[in-house]
Design an enzyme around this catalytic site. Structure first.
Site, mmCIF file in Angstrom:
data_model
loop_
_atom_site.group_PDB
_atom_site.id
_atom_site.type_symbol
_atom_site.label_atom_id
_atom_site.label_comp_id
_atom_site.label_asym_id
_atom_site.label_seq_id
_atom_site.Cartn_x
_atom_site.Cartn_y
_atom_site.Cartn_z
ATOM 1 N N GLU A 110 0.809 -1.217 0.000
ATOM 2 C CA GLU A 110 0.000 0.000 0.000
ATOM 3 C C GLU A 110 0.844 1.269 0.000
ATOM 4 O O GLU A 110 0.505 2.246 -0.672
ATOM 5 C CB GLU A 110 -0.920 -0.023 1.230
ATOM 6 C CG GLU A 110 -1.826 1.183 1.337
ATOM 7 C CD GLU A 110 -2.696 1.103 2.583
ATOM 8 O OE1 GLU A 110 -3.184 2.159 3.006
ATOM 9 O OE2 GLU A 110 -2.875 -0.004 3.122
ATOM 10 N N ASP A 111 1.962 1.275 0.749
ATOM 11 C CA ASP A 111 2.703 2.520 0.983
ATOM 12 C C ASP A 111 4.075 2.585 0.323
ATOM 13 O O ASP A 111 4.788 3.580 0.498
ATOM 14 C CB ASP A 111 2.881 2.739 2.500
ATOM 15 C CG ASP A 111 1.551 2.979 3.195
ATOM 16 O OD1 ASP A 111 0.609 3.433 2.513
ATOM 17 O OD2 ASP A 111 1.442 2.695 4.396
#
Length: 744
Positions: A110-111
């Protein structure tokens, strides 16, 4: 005390020994500022994992640290501290090494720029699926934050149905975020705390992980309602001295009683959590003093039969309160929780609540489904939290398949996460746990969706009962199905379980779609008849080209679009026959003067044809219809004033007429002016019933003390039927005036 200080006081230190879980006391624990090093984690893991698996966890830490290099949290600390803390929480739950690896990597997809495929090639497909299940949907544009949140939660919950460890990682992630939430803005704190109370704490409760639920609730309470929490905290502190003496007195009496009977067990007083006190004050409308005057104790013994022996002993020691005994050992809660609960009148008339359970039950009460990994021995098959969680996850899958969208799915999940259970039996003795307030229909859908869809009646304790009957604990319910039966839309007014609500709506949607397709075919053929054609004679290539241009999958989708009013049959017909002057799809249809053909209304078209409540047309009335996108067509009387206000929307009007043999019953209103006499309403109702009409509703308005206006909503077959009813009512001596109501 400041909000930050309250939050800090709720931070929880890790368990010092995984073999001896301790109760978490949010007020007495020290600050959560401690930073876990990877060496600390590895030393802890060596207590229950083999060296090669510990080495894999360390390799995952190095991978995650490199991926998050340069990233910092809102607090300013290196980002890798967060995955380390999440992994430590899961390690305290004695999770397997793949779950720990996924925790260390849970934000890399996600990051960071790390794709799922790289995680899979490095650590295996299982780990990659776990990490992906926890990741939010960040690559899709959503209309609102609520839609984005709902879609991400739906993704996570569906991933959870494939592997329960997804939600355990997410709960640990949310727990650490709540412990360090002070770095966020006040608005973000409130939003995240509200979400925690609405979604994550109830999920922890549903899975039986009590210590996580309690800490999440306490932390969220401190940030969402900080002033309320401080008030309760101060009030608890003021009463602490006298309470300590009372707790010691009762503990001593209980221990002495066990010792006299040679029973080995532990007795401990239980402190009430601040959020638990607040919730009971709010939900049960109790005063603070009422809750603080209740003392709670837990007795833990070695075997199930000893639990019942202890129950008898405490009932001899103090007088039991009638109606306050609950046997969750024989009938476990939906999350696998087992215990005996009883309420007693203690010394000085003080009320005492006692829970009696075995050591295994205590472990399950604290760890829930995590006990599947922590304590694999001694779990009873019928109360195994993993088995019960699997049943709940299966219900989630059914809700997901039948829900219209992610927001609707999330709302149903919220309903399902707040059960106040009632326990009922099937005729074969199977126990079903339902939300309090559940009805016969909820019970039928809990058995199976097909049983719910086909139920027509029920027997409760061998007696016939209506489908909207609210169930009570201990009842035996037998569902009576009928072939060809289908759900009634009115059921949505009284069902309370998410599964029943979703199943009913899904079935009604499927019925509406089938009816829309049949009706759409009729509409299109009616327009094609103007060109001396029908669907059977349309050139297949021309039809295929139109479906492609309109982005429709097949001809059934075309019929459905027309039947629901989303696409106008006149334009479709022009395109399909290649008529001169054709308009592109979506433009306005010419006025009805150019298309004098009328569609016959039979009354059996179903949900895609509705009759306007403003004028309530019945067979024999002159009628006109109005297209309503998503609903189909709405039939009005031609003189209805609501049609007159739509002069600028003539393209939505459709010429219709009644079929020669309309079927069914149609609602209409009449107003009867009657003299005030005892029994007058019964006389009028009897006259209406004589002519085969059913009264749906009646309103009464007194006019001048001498007369009353009665407004009846009737079901009639036709205008002639209504005329016969009105002629019959004129013969009633008390009736002074009668008229049909044509405007609402």
């Amino acid at each position: 005390m400041s909000t930050a200080a309250i939050s800090s006081s709720l931070e929880v230190e890790p368990r010092p020994d995984p073999e001896e879980p301790v109760a978490r006391d949010a007020e007495s624990e020290s600050s959560g500022d401690r930073r876990y090093l990877v060496s600390d984690l590895c030393v802890y893991l060596e207590g229950y994992l083999p060296p090669e698996q510990v080495a894999e966890c360390y390799r995952a830490y190095l991978f995650g640290a490199e991926a998050h290099e340069g990233q910092k949290r809102k607090s300013g600390e290196p980002y890798i501290y967060h995955p380390l803390a999440v992994a430590r929480i899961l390690a305290e739950m004695r999770m397997d090494y793949k779950c720990l690896i996924a925790a260390l990597l849970h934000d890399v997809i996600e990051d960071t720029q790390i794709p799922k495929e790289q995680v899979a090639s490095t650590f295996g497909e299982d780990v990659a699926e776990l990490v992906d299940g926890v990741s939010k949907l960040s690559q899709i544009d959503f209309k609102s934050r609520a839609e984005a949140q709902a879609a991400s939660l739906q993704k996570m919950l569906l991933a959870m149905t494939r592997d329960i460890r997804v939600i355990l990682i997410k709960l640990a992630d949310r727990l650490h975020n709540m412990r360090t939430i002070d770095a966020m803005s006040p608005e973000a704190c409130r939003r995240i705390s509200r979400e925690t109370l609405d979604i994550f704490a109830p999920i922890a409760n549903r899975l039986g992980i009590n210590w996580i639920r309690v800490e999440l609730e306490e932390l969220a309470f401190a940030h969402y309602w900080p002033w309320r929490r401080r008030v309760i905290q101060r009030a608890v502190q003021k009463t602490r001295g006298s309470r300590v003496e009372m707790v010691e007195m009762v503990e001593t009496a209980l221990k002495r009683t066990l010792l006299q009977e040679d029973i080995h067990g532990e007795v401990e007083g239980r402190r009430k959590h601040f959020y638990g006190i607040y919730r009971k004050m709010r939900d049960k409308s109790r005063g603070f003093s009422e809750l603080l005057d209740v003392f709670a104790f837990r007795v833990t013994v070695d075997r199930v039969d000893t639990c019942y022996r202890v129950l008898g002993l405490v009932h001899n020691l103090y007088k039991p309160v009638p109606g306050r005994f609950k046997d969750y050992i024989a009938i476990p809660k939906a999350n696998g929780y087992q215990s005996l609960h009883t309420a007693l009148v203690g010394p000085q008339g003080i009320q005492i609540e006692i829970q009696i359970r075995t050591e295994d039950m205590q472990r399950i009460a604290e760890s829930g489904i995590a006990a599947h990994w922590m304590y694999k021995n001694g779990l009873q098959a019928d109360s195994n939290p993993a088995t019960l969680a699997a049943d709940w996850l299966q219900n989630l899958l059914e809700m997901q398949r039948e829900a219209g969208n992610s927001v609707e799915f999330l709302e149903h999940v919220k309903v399902d996460l707040f059960p106040d259970d009632v326990y009922v039996f099937t005729p074969k003795g199977r126990i079903l746990s339902l939300k309090r307030g559940a009805t016969v229909v909820d019970f039928a859908y809990a058995i199976h969706s097909d049983v719910g869809n086909s139920c027509v009646a029920a027997r409760i304790d061998r007696r016939m009962a209506p489908l909207n009957t609210t169930l009570r604990n201990g009842q035996t319910v037998e569902i009576i199905p009928a072939p060809g039966a289908r759900p009634n839309p009115g059921w949505l007014n009284f069902v309370v379980t998410a599964k029943a609500r979703v199943s009913i709506r899904s079935y009604l949607k499927s019925i509406k779609l089938r009816e829309a397709r049949a009706f759409g075919r009729r509409l299109l053929n009616a327009e094609l008849a103007l060109f001396n054609g029908d669907m059977d004679r349309i050139d297949p290539d021309r039809l295929a080209d139109y479906l492609r241009d309109a982005n429709l999958k097949d001809v059934d989708d075309l019929f459905g679009d027309i039947g629901l009013g989303n696409r106008l049959a006149a334009l479709v017909a022009r395109r399909l026959v290649g008529a001169e002057g054709e308009e592109p799809v979506g433009e306005s249809v010419p006025s009805q003067d150019a298309h004098p053909h009328s569609l016959a209304i039979r009354g059996t078209e179903g949900m895609v044809v509705s009759f306007a409540r403003c004028c309530r047309p019945i067979p024999g009335d002159d009628i006109t219809a109005l297209f309503s996108p998503g609903r189909g067509i709405v039939v009005h009387r031609t003189e209805c004033r609501n049609l007159g206000s739509l002069e600028d929307k003539k393209d939505k009007l459709l010429q219709v007429e009644w079929a020669s043999d309309p079927e069914g019953e149609f609602s209409t209103k009449i107003r009867v002016e009657i003299g005030n006499r005892r029994g007058a309403l019964a006389v009028v109702a009897g006259a209406i019933a004589e002519l085969g009409s059913n009264i749906e509703n009646v309103l009464s308005r007194e006019k001048d003390g001498m007369t009353t206006d009665l407004e009846f909503l009737l079901l009639v077959n036709s205008r002639d039927h209504l005329a016969r009813i009105m002629r019959r009512l004129k013969l009633v001596p008390l009736v002074t005036r009668i008229s049909r109501v044509t405007r609402s």
